[in-house]
Design a protein around this motif. Structure first.
Motif, PDB file in Angstrom:
ATOM      1  N   GLY A 347       0.799  -1.220   0.000  1.00 25.52           N
ATOM      2  CA  GLY A 347       0.000   0.000   0.000  1.00 25.52           C
ATOM      3  C   GLY A 347       0.828   1.266   0.000  1.00 25.52           C
ATOM      4  N   SER A 348       1.929   1.268  -0.701  1.00 28.71           N
ATOM      5  CA  SER A 348       2.798   2.446  -0.712  1.00 28.71           C
ATOM      6  C   SER A 348       2.143   3.644  -1.395  1.00 28.71           C
ATOM      7  CB  SER A 348       4.112   2.115  -1.412  1.00 28.71           C
ATOM      8  OG  SER A 348       3.862   1.670  -2.745  1.00 28.71           O
ATOM      9  N   THR A 349       1.288   3.374  -2.397  1.00 30.77           N
ATOM     10  CA  THR A 349       0.613   4.479  -3.086  1.00 30.77           C
ATOM     11  C   THR A 349      -0.328   5.208  -2.141  1.00 30.77           C
ATOM     12  OG1 THR A 349       0.725   3.266  -5.171  1.00 30.77           O
ATOM     13  CG2 THR A 349      -0.826   5.104  -5.046  1.00 30.77           C
ATOM     14  N   THR A 350      -1.100   4.446  -1.377  1.00 29.43           N
ATOM     15  CA  THR A 350      -1.995   5.048  -0.387  1.00 29.43           C
ATOM     16  C   THR A 350      -1.211   5.773   0.695  1.00 29.43           C
ATOM     17  OG1 THR A 350      -3.581   3.266  -0.774  1.00 29.43           O
ATOM     18  CG2 THR A 350      -3.857   4.553   1.248  1.00 29.43           C
ATOM     19  N   LEU A 351      -0.106   5.184   1.077  1.00 32.58           N
ATOM     20  CA  LEU A 351       0.741   5.785   2.098  1.00 32.58           C
ATOM     21  C   LEU A 351       1.227   7.164   1.654  1.00 32.58           C
ATOM     22  CD1 LEU A 351       2.073   4.960   4.866  1.00 32.58           C
ATOM     23  CD2 LEU A 351       4.090   4.358   3.529  1.00 32.58           C
ATOM     24  N   ALA A 352       1.694   7.259   0.416  1.00 34.66           N
ATOM     25  CA  ALA A 352       2.208   8.522  -0.089  1.00 34.66           C
ATOM     26  C   ALA A 352       1.114   9.558  -0.269  1.00 34.66           C
ATOM     27  CB  ALA A 352       2.933   8.289  -1.422  1.00 34.66           C
ATOM     28  N   ALA A 353      -0.117   9.098  -0.565  1.00 29.63           N
ATOM     29  CA  ALA A 353      -1.212  10.032  -0.815  1.00 29.63           C
ATOM     30  C   ALA A 353      -1.844  10.549   0.462  1.00 29.63           C
ATOM     31  CB  ALA A 353      -2.274   9.345  -1.680  1.00 29.63           C
ATOM     32  N   THR A 354      -1.735   9.826   1.558  1.00 38.96           N
ATOM     33  CA  THR A 354      -2.426  10.205   2.799  1.00 38.96           C
ATOM     34  C   THR A 354      -1.516  10.813   3.858  1.00 38.96           C
ATOM     35  OG1 THR A 354      -2.131   7.948   3.644  1.00 38.96           O
ATOM     36  CG2 THR A 354      -4.181   8.438   2.451  1.00 38.96           C
ATOM     37  N   ARG A 355      -0.234  10.863   3.604  1.00 36.84           N
ATOM     38  CA  ARG A 355       0.700  11.412   4.594  1.00 36.84           C
ATOM     39  C   ARG A 355       1.563  12.498   3.967  1.00 36.84           C
ATOM     40  NH1 ARG A 355       2.409   7.401   9.108  1.00 36.84           N
ATOM     41  NH2 ARG A 355       0.773   5.799   9.046  1.00 36.84           N
ATOM     42  N   PRO A 356       2.039  13.452   4.781  1.00 35.63           N
ATOM     43  CA  PRO A 356       2.947  14.480   4.266  1.00 35.63           C
ATOM     44  C   PRO A 356       4.241  13.836   3.771  1.00 35.63           C
ATOM     45  CG  PRO A 356       2.082  15.099   6.422  1.00 35.63           C
ATOM     46  CD  PRO A 356       1.704  13.661   6.191  1.00 35.63           C
ATOM     47  N   PRO A 357       4.901  14.462   2.774  1.00 37.95           N
ATOM     48  CA  PRO A 357       6.138  13.878   2.226  1.00 37.95           C
ATOM     49  C   PRO A 357       7.204  13.636   3.281  1.00 37.95           C
ATOM     50  CG  PRO A 357       5.328  15.624   0.805  1.00 37.95           C
ATOM     51  CD  PRO A 357       4.473  15.658   2.028  1.00 37.95           C
ATOM     52  N   GLY A 358       7.369  14.576   4.188  1.00 37.00           N
ATOM     53  CA  GLY A 358       8.402  14.399   5.219  1.00 37.00           C
ATOM     54  C   GLY A 358       8.131  13.208   6.093  1.00 37.00           C
ATOM     55  N   GLU A 359       6.841  12.983   6.423  1.00 37.92           N
ATOM     56  CA  GLU A 359       6.475  11.837   7.254  1.00 37.92           C
ATOM     57  C   GLU A 359       6.691  10.530   6.503  1.00 37.92           C
ATOM     58  OE1 GLU A 359       2.490  10.155   9.538  1.00 37.92           O
ATOM     59  OE2 GLU A 359       2.695  12.322   9.105  1.00 37.92           O
ATOM     60  N   VAL A 360       6.398  10.539   5.197  1.00 37.13           N
ATOM     61  CA  VAL A 360       6.613   9.342   4.386  1.00 37.13           C
ATOM     62  C   VAL A 360       8.092   8.985   4.341  1.00 37.13           C
ATOM     63  CG1 VAL A 360       6.455   8.375   2.052  1.00 37.13           C
ATOM     64  CG2 VAL A 360       4.561   9.730   2.981  1.00 37.13           C
ATOM     65  N   VAL A 361       8.935   9.987   4.129  1.00 37.44           N
ATOM     66  CA  VAL A 361      10.384   9.748   4.078  1.00 37.44           C
ATOM     67  C   VAL A 361      10.891   9.211   5.407  1.00 37.44           C
ATOM     68  CG1 VAL A 361      12.644  10.861   3.853  1.00 37.44           C
ATOM     69  CG2 VAL A 361      10.801  11.440   2.261  1.00 37.44           C
TER      70      VAL A 361
END
Length: 512
Positions: A347-361
């Motif tokens: 679910g990386s696509t959902t992860l990137a769409a629902t969280r700020p970029p800094g939090e994803v990194v």
């Protein structure tokens, strides 16, 4: 940076980074002591030569009582006082930038390194004055002793000037260290080189005393009133001068020459232990200073090389970096038995769409920290990161006796740690083993070490399957059967299926 013990070669000189106020007091004391000590040594040499060594009429004559009892002490006292004050003031004025705590100009740097020569010239002025004055007076009042007085005063003046230079050069090492560290290297050397320094020590410690001994022999040959006792005393005194003052001068010169070498040797010992932050304080203006500077440049190069090596290893893997450094890297590869572990975030696509970029990194960095740690713990290396996925290889570039077992153990550990340490980031893990081509692909100007073959493709397909399997970890039974018995016992077959892109069914295994 780590500096060596006694960075300036002597505890008397303090540290290279001492406070300006402390340095000012230290320099004043050392310079005054150097000038006074040099003149005391010269006066002792003159008295010994006049009274005990050089044959001829006695200089203690009634005609010279006023000059010897009044003029001589007054001249010596005033010369010493004025010489100390004048020399110190010139030195302080030249070194004003040190006490003001500012960076010197190129002209001030050159002037600072020439202070020992200038102090020697100040002493030379007073001793030349003494030579002219007392030789002239003796020639008028006691002609037979004029040469004796002139020779001894000239001899004493040379001794004073040379000692003043050597002692003040030692005292000014802290200044030389600052000069040589605050700008580019001097195009033309200001201080005397090692050869001049050694010749000076020989001249004072051996050359002039031997010349005096030869003059004594000449006097004994041309004068009939020289007794054997006088000749014996002259030889004994000159021998003592050669033995004592020669030893002191050679010791002083040897220490001045050895001090930079000792600092470099001590620094080399630290570098051999892996302490690449070591740095030598450059305080010598001769070729030895160039040696010290060369050492610092060498260690700087080693630090840069180690930094590049570490950066290279972080990008391509330390095993690949070591292999490339050990032998010249080039395009091409070789067939090897390897095990491949592939891990991919669910679910990386959902992860990137629902969280700020800094939090994803930040989340992915914590995720990959566990992946890398588990792989390294079982002697594998992460070959590449592909966005939210990673490919780890066991058995290449370094051989591994049980690469399938290590890969399977890494997968089990990784799954458990990801669940415990990064629960918000689930991932599928697949393991396969078999023959693959490992080597460099790309172009001569830009290539990459990678593994190509069926195990890689199979591991990727198994990872897709693992995302829908409880535990999120699967492996091919071929990898389990190839592993050592201890690790193989931890797995069992759960299914048999045809993976996407393949024609033959694959037996699927999962941890027990």
């Amino acid at each position: 940076m780590t500096t060596t013990a006694r960075p300036l070669g002597s505890w008397l000189l303090g540290s290279a980074d001492q406070r300006d106020t402390v340095l000012r007091v230290r320099l004043n004391l050392l310079l005054i002591t150097s000038i006074v000590l040099a003149n005391v040594i010269g006066a002792v040499v003159v008295i010994a030569l006049v009274v005990l060594v050089i044959p001829g009429p006695s200089v203690f004559s009634p005609d010279l009582v006023f000059w010897q009892a009044v003029v001589l002490p007054v001249y010596v006292g005033l010369s010493l006082l004025v010489g100390v004050v004048w020399g110190r003031r010139r030195a302080v004025r030249t070194l004003s930038w040190v006490f003001e705590g500012r960076t010197p100009s190129q002209r001030e740097r050159r002037a600072a390194l020439s202070v020992p020569i200038r102090l020697a010239r100040v002493q030379a002025v007073f001793w030349i004055g003494a030579l002219l004055l007392f030789t002239t007076v003796t020639a008028i009042e006691l002609p037979g002793a004029a040469f004796k007085v002139g020779f001894t005063v000239a001899f004493g003046g040379i001794v004073v000037c040379a000692n003043s230079y050597l002692l003040s050069e030692f005292s000014l090492r802290p200044v030389a260290a600052r000069v040589l560290s605050t700008g580019p290297p001097m195009r033309r050397r200001v201080t005397a080189g090692i050869t001049v320094r050694m010749l000076l020590a020989w001249l004072l410690g051996t050359g002039l005393p031997v010349l005096g001994l030869m003059l004594v022999a000449v006097f004994a040959l041309i004068r009939e009133d020289v007794t054997s006792t006088q000749l014996s005393v002259a030889i004994l005194v000159l021998g003592a001068v050669i033995g004592v003052f020669g030893f002191l001068l050679v010791t002083l010169t040897a220490r001045a020459t050895a001090a930079p070498v000792r600092t470099v040797r001590a620094a080399l010992a630290r570098v051999e232990k892996g302490q690449l932050d070591t740095e030598v304080t450059v305080f010598d203006g001769t070729e030895l200073g160039q040696l010290q500077s060369g050492f610092n440049r060498m260690v700087g190069g080693l630090r840069e090389r180690e930094r590049i090596r570490d950066l290279f290893g972080r990008h391509v893997g330390h095993e690949v970096a070591a292999e490339a450094l050990e032998r010249q890297a080039g395009l091409g590869g070789e067939v090897r038995e390897v095990a491949v572990l592939f891990v991919d975030v669910i679910g990386s696509t959902t992860l990137a769409a629902t969280r700020p970029p800094g939090e994803v990194v930040d989340l992915l960095n914590r995720f990959f920290a566990v992946v890398v740690s588990a792989v390294h713990a079982h002697d594998g290396f992460v070959n590449k990161f592909e966005g939210d996925a990673a490919l780890a290889v066991f058995g290449a570039p370094a051989d591994q006796p049980d690469s399938p077992g290590q890969a399977l153990a890494a997968a089990r550990e990784m799954a458990g740690r990801l669940t415990a340490e990064v629960p918000e980031c689930q991932a599928g893990i697949g393991v396969a083993a078999g023959q693959a081509v490992a080597g460099n692909i790309g172009h001569e100007s830009r290539f990459e070490y990678t593994v190509i073959g069926d195990p890689v493709n199979e591991a990727a397909r198994l990872t897709e399957l693992a995302k829908s399997v409880p535990g999120r970890v699967v492996a091919s039974m071929a990898a389990v059967e190839a592993a050592a018995e201890a690790e193989a016992a931890c797995w069992h077959q759960i299914d048999e299926t045809v993976l996407r892109g393949r024609t033959e069914p694959t037996r699927i295994a999962a941890p027990r």
